[in-house]
Design an enzyme around this catalytic site. Structure first.
Site, PDB file in Angstrom:
ATOM      1  N   TYR A 205     -18.226  28.251   9.736  1.00 32.98           N
ATOM      2  CA  TYR A 205     -18.418  26.875  10.020  1.00 32.98           C
ATOM      3  C   TYR A 205     -19.648  26.417   9.105  1.00 32.98           C
ATOM      4  O   TYR A 205     -19.631  25.475   8.322  1.00 32.98           O
ATOM      5  CB  TYR A 205     -18.516  26.198  11.304  1.00 32.98           C
ATOM      6  CG  TYR A 205     -18.507  24.914  11.369  1.00 32.98           C
ATOM      7  CD1 TYR A 205     -17.683  23.953  11.093  1.00 32.98           C
ATOM      8  CD2 TYR A 205     -19.742  24.317  12.076  1.00 32.98           C
ATOM      9  CE1 TYR A 205     -17.809  22.489  10.979  1.00 32.98           C
ATOM     10  CE2 TYR A 205     -20.031  23.176  12.091  1.00 32.98           C
ATOM     11  CZ  TYR A 205     -18.973  22.116  11.644  1.00 32.98           C
ATOM     12  OH  TYR A 205     -19.256  20.820  11.523  1.00 32.98           O
ATOM     13  N   LYS A 209     -20.131  24.132   5.361  1.00 30.69           N
ATOM     14  CA  LYS A 209     -21.090  22.940   5.477  1.00 30.69           C
ATOM     15  C   LYS A 209     -22.179  22.933   4.526  1.00 30.69           C
ATOM     16  O   LYS A 209     -22.266  22.021   3.729  1.00 30.69           O
ATOM     17  CB  LYS A 209     -21.443  22.503   6.790  1.00 30.69           C
ATOM     18  CG  LYS A 209     -20.237  21.950   7.904  1.00 30.69           C
ATOM     19  CD  LYS A 209     -19.560  20.779   7.182  1.00 30.69           C
ATOM     20  CE  LYS A 209     -18.553  20.403   8.248  1.00 30.69           C
ATOM     21  NZ  LYS A 209     -17.771  19.221   7.790  1.00 30.69           N
ATOM     22  N   THR A 242     -15.971  13.806  19.001  1.00 27.42           N
ATOM     23  CA  THR A 242     -14.678  13.798  18.308  1.00 27.42           C
ATOM     24  C   THR A 242     -14.169  15.360  18.730  1.00 27.42           C
ATOM     25  O   THR A 242     -14.525  16.021  19.480  1.00 27.42           O
ATOM     26  CB  THR A 242     -14.740  13.914  16.853  1.00 27.42           C
ATOM     27  OG1 THR A 242     -15.381  15.059  16.414  1.00 27.42           O
ATOM     28  CG2 THR A 242     -15.620  12.655  16.352  1.00 27.42           C
TER      29      THR A 242
END
Length: 324
Positions: A205, A209, A242
């Protein structure tokens, strides 16, 4: 090998998270200024069916833009369009299917959009996933790398000529890449971009990014050198409540819920940075930057490494089959 490839990325990522939460405890979220009308401008927002993507699409449509929500959930996409339309926005909003984990789907989406003859003024590369179990896409790419970075890399390159034609001096087209503070913990392993040697969802991850920030900086250099009216910015929304966090470990998930209510940003607050980058007058002609809480901020040292930028660009072009 396990210590270096799994435990270290995990610790780095959670340390980044703690720093962000401390910042959010001590600072209020960014407040959008009054933004100019965007009538006649066209935007694509990936992952715009929910969360920050939805809030970005809703706000841009409210400013008068024609917004294309790109996502891989048709029913959810239709519902998102209806909710925005119910607000009686001045702009137009529609949903078009796009699966960023499939390079074929990305190519089809880009070609279909170009065939419509529309201009493109804003591309918001928002869609993403976080800490999913190890898996590969149909093209054989690690899932985070494909969805968060490589799909957006291909989409941007396929639409770049259109973005160049749609912009003009004093009214540039804009590309916004959604990164995060986790990129500070990221390491781009050019020898194993798909993380097959020793998999870590945290490392995968954060690598994806960081790749987005490297991509942002390199592309802006090329656009500036060519004199093209297009700017590229990386944005960091902070820690936002989220569905991205649905893949946390059970214990982390349980701890996250009470913390999120107090310290996390809402999706609308997180989206404010993307909206600002996409529409603010202050951002006209401003590219190659990393925006956090509405301010230009230093990204990681490695994100400014020109050799690493060039290596990743070249390798990415090879992987998706575009000319470098």
């Amino acid at each position: 090998m396990w210590l270096q490839s799994v435990l270290v990325p995990l610790l780095r990522l959670y340390l980044c998270g703690m720093k962000v939460l401390l910042y959010q405890l001590l600072h209020s979220s960014f407040t959008l200024p009054v933004l100019p009308r965007q009538n006649g401008r066209v935007a694509i927002v990936t992952g715009g069916t929910r969360g920050m993507g939805y809030e970005t699409a809703r706000h841009l449509a409210g400013l008068g833009m024609h917004v294309v929500i790109a996502g891989n959930e048709r029913e959810e996409g239709g519902a998102a369009v209806r909710r925005i339309q119910e607000e009686d926005v001045e702009g137009r909003v529609e949903f078009v299917f796009l699966d960023l984990t499939s390079m074929k789907s990305v190519q089809q989406f880009a070609q279909t959009f170009k065939d419509r003859g529309l201009p493109l003024h804003v591309l918001v590369n928002n869609a993403g996933t976080m800490m999913v179990p190890e898996s590969q896409t149909e093209d054989g790419f690690e899932f985070h790398f494909a969805l968060n970075y490589l799909g957006h890399f291909l989409l941007t390159n396929l639409l770049l000529d259109l973005l160049k034609r749609s912009g003009r001096p004093g009214c540039c087209s804009r590309i916004i890449n959604m990164s995060s503070a986790t990129h500070y913990a990221g390491v781009v392993n050019m020898e194993d971009l798909n993380r097959r040697v020793c998999y870590s969802s945290h490392g995968a991850y954060s690598q994806s990014k960081l790749a987005l920030v490297l991509f942002t900086n390199y592309l802006q250099e090329q656009l500036t050198a060519g004199g093209f009216p297009v700017t590229v910015a990386a944005v960091d929304p902070g820690m936002v409540d989220t569905a991205l966090y649905d893949n946390l470990w059970s214990l982390a998930q349980a701890l996250k819920k009470p913390v999120a209510k107090i310290l996390f940003r809402t999706p609308a607050e997180g989206a404010s940075i993307s909206i600002y980058a996409a529409a603010a007058s202050e951002m006209e002609g401003v590219g190659g930057c990393y925006l956090y809480n509405g301010q230009k901020t230093q990204s990681s040292d490695s994100s400014y490494d020109p050799e690493l930028q060039a290596q990743l660009w070249k390798k990415s072009c090879e992987l998706v089959g575009v000319r470098g």
